[in-house]
Every structure is written in C-alpha cells, then in structure tokens.
Design an enzyme around this catalytic site. Structure first.
Site, PDB file in Angstrom:
ATOM      1  N   HIS A 149      59.361  48.249  13.358  1.00 25.41           N
ATOM      2  CA  HIS A 149      58.238  47.033  13.919  1.00 25.41           C
ATOM      3  C   HIS A 149      57.388  47.639  14.793  1.00 25.41           C
ATOM      4  CE1 HIS A 149      61.487  43.470  13.161  1.00 25.41           C
ATOM      5  NE2 HIS A 149      61.770  44.340  12.092  1.00 25.41           N
ATOM      6  N   GLU A 151      56.415  46.754  18.012  1.00 27.34           N
ATOM      7  CA  GLU A 151      56.900  47.100  19.370  1.00 27.34           C
ATOM      8  C   GLU A 151      57.521  48.498  19.587  1.00 27.34           C
ATOM      9  OE1 GLU A 151      57.441  44.272  17.582  1.00 27.34           O
ATOM     10  OE2 GLU A 151      57.912  42.733  18.717  1.00 27.34           O
ATOM     11  N   CYS A 193      61.520  40.071  18.405  1.00 24.98           N
ATOM     12  CA  CYS A 193      62.978  39.595  17.789  1.00 24.98           C
ATOM     13  C   CYS A 193      63.825  40.251  18.618  1.00 24.98           C
ATOM     14  CB  CYS A 193      62.976  40.274  16.353  1.00 24.98           C
ATOM     15  SG  CYS A 193      62.968  42.125  16.058  1.00 24.98           S
ATOM     16  N   CYS A 214      63.690  44.132  18.928  1.00 25.90           N
ATOM     17  CA  CYS A 214      62.562  44.629  19.627  1.00 25.90           C
ATOM     18  C   CYS A 214      62.846  44.506  21.033  1.00 25.90           C
ATOM     19  CB  CYS A 214      61.146  44.095  19.052  1.00 25.90           C
ATOM     20  SG  CYS A 214      60.751  44.677  17.548  1.00 25.90           S
TER      21      CYS A 214
END
Length: 145
Positions: A47, A49, A77, A80
């Site tokens: 992801h 992040e 999410c 993260c």
C-alpha cells in the site's frame, strides 16, 4: 496533498488502485513517497502508506518516525493505520474517506484509539473531492472499459 495525488496517478500505469502518499519531515520537506504497488509487486502489503513509511525509515535511519506527517489520498485501512501508529508518526492527513475499509474514523478509528501506545493527530478531508475523483475514474474504467 497535491504531491500525494501525483503519486496516486503513478499507480494507474500498473493497474493498481490510485492511492498515493508522501511523508513530510519535521520541517515540511518531502522525505519519501509511495503509491500502491500491489498488482505490480504481487504483494498484498504494498500500500502507498506502507511503502512511503519504509522509504522514510530508511531515509532517516530509524523506524521511529517522530515528528513526521504522512499525507495520503485515501483514508488509511487497518493495516496502514497500524503501521502509522507503530512508526510513531506525529500526524496523518488524508483526502477521501473510505467507508468500506477506513480505519481513521469511518469504519474503525485505530489512529485515535487510546488503548494503543500512540495516537497521531488526524486531519481528514483535505482535497477530498479531487482525491475521490481519481479513485472514481479508476473504478469506472474497471467496470466499463
């Protein structure tokens, strides 16, 4: 946020969901960048992040990212948000809300959960319309190529 939006658009070339993130040092300078690379890397943890946090930690030479701000185009999410808490970032700024998987106030609020050892400041809704439009256009193209 505009730099994070630029990162998000880079994900489009690999078919990844266009989410981008930048990490700002204590003086406001960009110390790392990331965009979703799950499809490209065949990695469910890739992801924006997480990739930006890894690069920032490498840049500063520590997993503790005290004093930094993470700017991301979509509400983080649970994975993260957990990484943001564990890396001790000072602030998380996000654009579009994620009512299906957001863990910064929408579905859960891990970032401000007092039971955890750290709670960064959270600022949501920055350039939300622009951030949401990039995602909307991507998913519209997926449904109707």
């Amino acid at each position: 946020m505009r730099a994070a939006l630029g990162e998000a658009r880079l994900a489009l070339s690999t078919g990844d969901v266009p989410v981008g993130a930048v990490v700002l040092g204590p003086d406001g300078e960009i110390i790392s960048r990331g965009h979703n690379r799950r499809e490209k890397d065949h990695d469910p943890t890739a992801h924006a992040e997480v990739l930006a946090l890894r690069a920032a930690a490498s840049s500063v030479g520590s997993w503790r990212l005290d004093g930094v701000t993470v700017v991301v185009t979509l509400e983080p999410c649970a994975m993260c948000s957990g990484a943001l808490v564990l890396s001790r970032v000072a602030r998380v700024v996000y654009g579009a809300v994620d009512p299906k998987a957001g863990a910064a106030g929408s579905l859960w609020d891990l970032l401000r959960d007092r039971r955890l050892n750290h709670q960064p400041e959270v600022i949501g809704g920055v350039l939300a319309v622009e951030c949401a439009a990039v995602l909307h256009d991507f998913f519209a193209g997926q449904r109707d190529p």
